[in-house]
Design a protein around this motif. Structure first.
Motif, PDB file in Angstrom:
ATOM      1  N   CYS A 160       0.883  -1.168   0.000  1.00  0.00           N
ATOM      2  CA  CYS A 160       0.000   0.000   0.000  1.00  0.00           C
ATOM      3  C   CYS A 160       0.921   1.219   0.000  1.00  0.00           C
ATOM      4  O   CYS A 160       1.666   1.426   0.951  1.00  0.00           O
ATOM      5  CB  CYS A 160      -0.887  -0.042   1.248  1.00  0.00           C
ATOM      6  SG  CYS A 160      -2.224   1.150   1.237  1.00  0.00           S
ATOM      7  N   CYS A 167      -0.642   3.069   3.569  1.00  0.00           N
ATOM      8  CA  CYS A 167      -0.198   2.761   4.931  1.00  0.00           C
ATOM      9  C   CYS A 167       1.039   1.871   4.989  1.00  0.00           C
ATOM     10  O   CYS A 167       1.568   1.611   6.063  1.00  0.00           O
ATOM     11  CB  CYS A 167      -1.336   2.101   5.692  1.00  0.00           C
ATOM     12  SG  CYS A 167      -1.717   0.439   5.100  1.00  0.00           S
ATOM     13  N   CYS A 183      -4.438  -1.317   0.303  1.00  0.00           N
ATOM     14  CA  CYS A 183      -4.695  -2.501   1.113  1.00  0.00           C
ATOM     15  C   CYS A 183      -6.170  -2.571   1.463  1.00  0.00           C
ATOM     16  O   CYS A 183      -6.776  -3.606   1.445  1.00  0.00           O
ATOM     17  CB  CYS A 183      -3.788  -2.503   2.343  1.00  0.00           C
ATOM     18  SG  CYS A 183      -4.281  -1.369   3.622  1.00  0.00           S
ATOM     19  N   ARG A 184      -6.735  -1.413   1.823  1.00  0.00           N
ATOM     20  CA  ARG A 184      -8.154  -1.338   2.153  1.00  0.00           C
ATOM     21  C   ARG A 184      -8.708  -0.103   1.477  1.00  0.00           C
ATOM     22  O   ARG A 184      -8.361   1.010   1.852  1.00  0.00           O
ATOM     23  CB  ARG A 184      -8.365  -1.176   3.669  1.00  0.00           C
ATOM     24  CG  ARG A 184      -7.898  -2.329   4.499  1.00  0.00           C
ATOM     25  CD  ARG A 184      -7.522  -1.826   5.895  1.00  0.00           C
ATOM     26  NE  ARG A 184      -6.304  -1.034   5.853  1.00  0.00           N
ATOM     27  CZ  ARG A 184      -5.745  -0.449   6.915  1.00  0.00           C
ATOM     28  NH1 ARG A 184      -6.318  -0.542   8.080  1.00  0.00           N
ATOM     29  NH2 ARG A 184      -4.633   0.232   6.803  1.00  0.00           N
ATOM     30  N   CYS A 188      -7.422   3.346   3.373  1.00  0.00           N
ATOM     31  CA  CYS A 188      -6.332   4.028   2.673  1.00  0.00           C
ATOM     32  C   CYS A 188      -6.805   4.698   1.383  1.00  0.00           C
ATOM     33  O   CYS A 188      -6.544   5.875   1.164  1.00  0.00           O
ATOM     34  CB  CYS A 188      -5.221   3.045   2.381  1.00  0.00           C
ATOM     35  SG  CYS A 188      -4.543   2.369   3.891  1.00  0.00           S
TER      36      CYS A 188
END
Ligand SMILES: [Zn+2]
Length: 207
Positions: A160, A167, A183-184, A188
């Motif tokens: 990420c 992050c 990542c999310r 993020c």
């Protein structure tokens, strides 16, 4: 954020282990604060089952030093794997020391493993890693770390992007077209997009 709420986004338990540290732009924060946190995380990440978790908790309770040793070992595997992944992704130069630490942990884990008939009878035998409760979690982490380095498709490995506001967590991109960047997305990706929008608006006003 409690370790019980830590998102598991790596796509492999060993990558989720790397992601038990916040490594973004802010300050570094380790969620594996003590052996109990490690045990709770490992159970959630699927590294062991409930009965095994009880055996581990039992052993660590009777011998607290073994819990601290396991925590140190798991953290060592985590940091060595992180360095190996950054090197594999071309972000950092190869660190032979990290690979050697992983190899030593992996060999020790295999030394405690045993071969057993496969209860499901799909293969002749299976390798049972983590036969000693005291070292079970660290052993599975070490074997998982080497597994992900050897077996994961390098082109699917991502970080990420911290330089773009991400992050720093690592994950396997399993999207069909290999386009997963964050990542999310909920955390993020959205944070970064919101910041960009603000910056664009500010620039528009200034212009
Ligand atoms: Zn992220």
């Amino acid at each position: 954020m409690d370790v019980a709420e830590l998102p598991l986004v790596g796509g492999h338990p060993a990558l989720d282990l790397v992601n038990t540290v916040e490594r973004g732009g802010g300050e570094r924060r380790d969620h594996l604060t003590d052996p109990t946190a490690l045990l709770r995380w490992a159970l959630r990440a699927g590294l062991l089952d409930d009965a095994e978790a009880r055996a581990v908790a039992d052993r660590w309770e009777r011998d607290p030093a073994s819990g601290l040793t396991a925590l140190a070992a798991a953290r060592d595997v985590r940091e060595a794997l992180h360095l190996a992944l950054l090197a594999a992704m071309g972000i950092e130069p190869t660190d032979p020391g990290a690979l050697e630490r992983l190899r030593a942990r992996w060999v020790a884990a295999l030394g405690r493993a045993r071969l057993a008939p496969d209860p499901g009878r799909t293969t002749a035998t299976r390798l049972v890693v983590g036969t000693e409760p005291a070292t079970l979690i660290a052993d599975r982490a070490a074997v998982g770390a080497v597994e992900v380095l050897r077996d994961a498709e390098l082109a699917r490995l991502r970080r990420c992007p911290p330089d773009a506001g991400g992050c720093g967590w690592v994950f396997l991109d399993r999207s069909r077209n290999g386009s997963r960047r964050w990542c999310r997305m909920a955390d993020c990706g959205t944070t970064v997009k919101a910041r960009r929008l603000t910056e664009r608006r500010r620039a528009a006003r200034a212009g």
